[in-house]
Design a protein around this motif. Structure first.
Motif, PDB file in Angstrom:
ATOM      1  N   SER A 140      -5.781  -5.916  -8.297  1.00 54.44           N
ATOM      2  CA  SER A 140      -4.337  -6.278  -8.932  1.00 54.44           C
ATOM      3  C   SER A 140      -4.433  -6.499 -10.281  1.00 54.44           C
ATOM      4  CB  SER A 140      -3.719  -7.325  -8.131  1.00 54.44           C
ATOM      5  OG  SER A 140      -3.478  -7.105  -6.963  1.00 54.44           O
ATOM      6  N   LEU A 141      -5.621  -6.977 -10.681  1.00 54.67           N
ATOM      7  CA  LEU A 141      -5.866  -6.974 -12.123  1.00 54.67           C
ATOM      8  C   LEU A 141      -6.117  -5.877 -12.883  1.00 54.67           C
ATOM      9  CD1 LEU A 141      -8.342 -10.316 -12.094  1.00 54.67           C
ATOM     10  CD2 LEU A 141      -6.189 -10.046 -13.328  1.00 54.67           C
ATOM     11  N   PHE A 142      -6.631  -4.916 -11.966  1.00 53.98           N
ATOM     12  CA  PHE A 142      -7.089  -3.630 -12.402  1.00 53.98           C
ATOM     13  C   PHE A 142      -5.753  -2.795 -12.939  1.00 53.98           C
ATOM     14  CE2 PHE A 142      -7.819   0.989 -11.926  1.00 53.98           C
ATOM     15  CZ  PHE A 142      -8.754   1.147 -12.741  1.00 53.98           C
ATOM     16  N   LEU A 143      -4.847  -3.036 -11.843  1.00 56.57           N
ATOM     17  CA  LEU A 143      -3.605  -2.347 -11.647  1.00 56.57           C
ATOM     18  C   LEU A 143      -2.766  -2.807 -12.893  1.00 56.57           C
ATOM     19  CD1 LEU A 143      -1.506  -0.381 -10.272  1.00 56.57           C
ATOM     20  CD2 LEU A 143      -0.576  -2.440  -8.841  1.00 56.57           C
ATOM     21  N   GLY A 162       0.878  -1.249   0.120  1.00 55.23           N
ATOM     22  CA  GLY A 162       0.011  -0.067  -0.115  1.00 55.23           C
ATOM     23  C   GLY A 162       0.957   1.171   0.056  1.00 55.23           C
ATOM     24  N   ILE A 163       1.806   1.366   0.990  1.00 58.45           N
ATOM     25  CA  ILE A 163       2.730   2.353   0.904  1.00 58.45           C
ATOM     26  C   ILE A 163       3.433   2.527  -0.207  1.00 58.45           C
ATOM     27  CG2 ILE A 163       4.685   3.436   2.032  1.00 58.45           C
ATOM     28  CD1 ILE A 163       3.553   2.045   4.666  1.00 58.45           C
ATOM     29  N   ALA A 164       4.107   1.446  -0.867  1.00 57.83           N
ATOM     30  CA  ALA A 164       4.884   1.498  -2.180  1.00 57.83           C
ATOM     31  C   ALA A 164       4.068   2.023  -3.276  1.00 57.83           C
ATOM     32  CB  ALA A 164       5.440  -0.087  -2.419  1.00 57.83           C
ATOM     33  N   VAL A 199      -4.568   5.651  -5.502  1.00 55.57           N
ATOM     34  CA  VAL A 199      -5.716   5.502  -5.048  1.00 55.57           C
ATOM     35  C   VAL A 199      -5.772   4.008  -4.585  1.00 55.57           C
ATOM     36  CG1 VAL A 199      -8.150   5.018  -5.776  1.00 55.57           C
ATOM     37  CG2 VAL A 199      -6.906   7.173  -6.286  1.00 55.57           C
ATOM     38  N   LEU A 200      -5.353   3.078  -5.528  1.00 57.56           N
ATOM     39  CA  LEU A 200      -5.071   1.648  -4.990  1.00 57.56           C
ATOM     40  C   LEU A 200      -4.340   1.498  -3.743  1.00 57.56           C
ATOM     41  CD1 LEU A 200      -5.123  -0.197  -8.480  1.00 57.56           C
ATOM     42  CD2 LEU A 200      -6.955   0.190  -6.875  1.00 57.56           C
ATOM     43  N   GLY A 201      -3.357   1.986  -3.464  1.00 57.72           N
ATOM     44  CA  GLY A 201      -2.459   2.060  -2.503  1.00 57.72           C
ATOM     45  C   GLY A 201      -3.193   2.600  -1.172  1.00 57.72           C
ATOM     46  N   VAL A 202      -4.015   3.602  -1.273  1.00 49.99           N
ATOM     47  CA  VAL A 202      -4.781   4.107  -0.138  1.00 49.99           C
ATOM     48  C   VAL A 202      -5.782   3.044   0.226  1.00 49.99           C
ATOM     49  CG1 VAL A 202      -6.474   5.894   0.713  1.00 49.99           C
ATOM     50  CG2 VAL A 202      -4.265   6.629  -0.269  1.00 49.99           C
ATOM     51  N   GLY A 203      -6.583   2.471  -0.852  1.00 51.17           N
ATOM     52  CA  GLY A 203      -7.530   1.538  -0.699  1.00 51.17           C
ATOM     53  C   GLY A 203      -7.183   0.255   0.002  1.00 51.17           C
TER      54      GLY A 203
END
Length: 129
Positions: free
Chosen positions: A77-80, A17-19, A42-46
């Protein structure tokens, strides 16, 4: 086959998340702007938020079952990993799109090998029956 304990998975959740939040600066693509920058942040915060609410060793407000958390991980992860093609920045410099693909794929591998329940949960459930 599933050998990564939820205790380890939880640590990875917060580290990833932080990375993801710092990835645009870490990999030098913050200046690109747009979805390439916004998506990992956004994905990291989520990831950090839903990890805080997961029923595992690192979830202080735990009410999301670990199997549901793993589904969130797979979808995110798929979305990313696919985001460079979905949002059209796959033609940008390698440092822009490759972190999305590598982190997305790596998290999918972690999910595949992660245990779906914290240690002791199955034995406590069986003891109640």
């Amino acid at each position: 086959m599933r050998f990564i304990p939820t205790k380890v998975h939880g640590v990875l959740d917060y580290l990833v998340g932080i990375a993801l939040i710092v990835a645009p600066w870490l990999f030098g693509f913050a200046g690109v702007g747009g979805p390439a920058v916004v998506i990992p942040i956004v994905l990291g915060v989520g990831l950090i938020v839903y990890s805080l609410f997961t029923k595992y060793e690192w979830g202080p407000f735990g009410f999301i079952p670990m199997p549901v958390h793993l589904v969130f991980d797979i979808v995110a992860s798929l979305f990313l990993a696919l985001s460079p093609w979905i949002f059209g920045f796959a033609g940008a410099a390698v440092n822009v799109w490759l972190p999305h693909v590598v982190v997305g794929a790596a998290v999918i591998v972690v999910v595949i090998f992660s245990k779906p329940q914290p240690e002791g949960t199955a034995s406590r459930t069986a003891a109640r029956a």
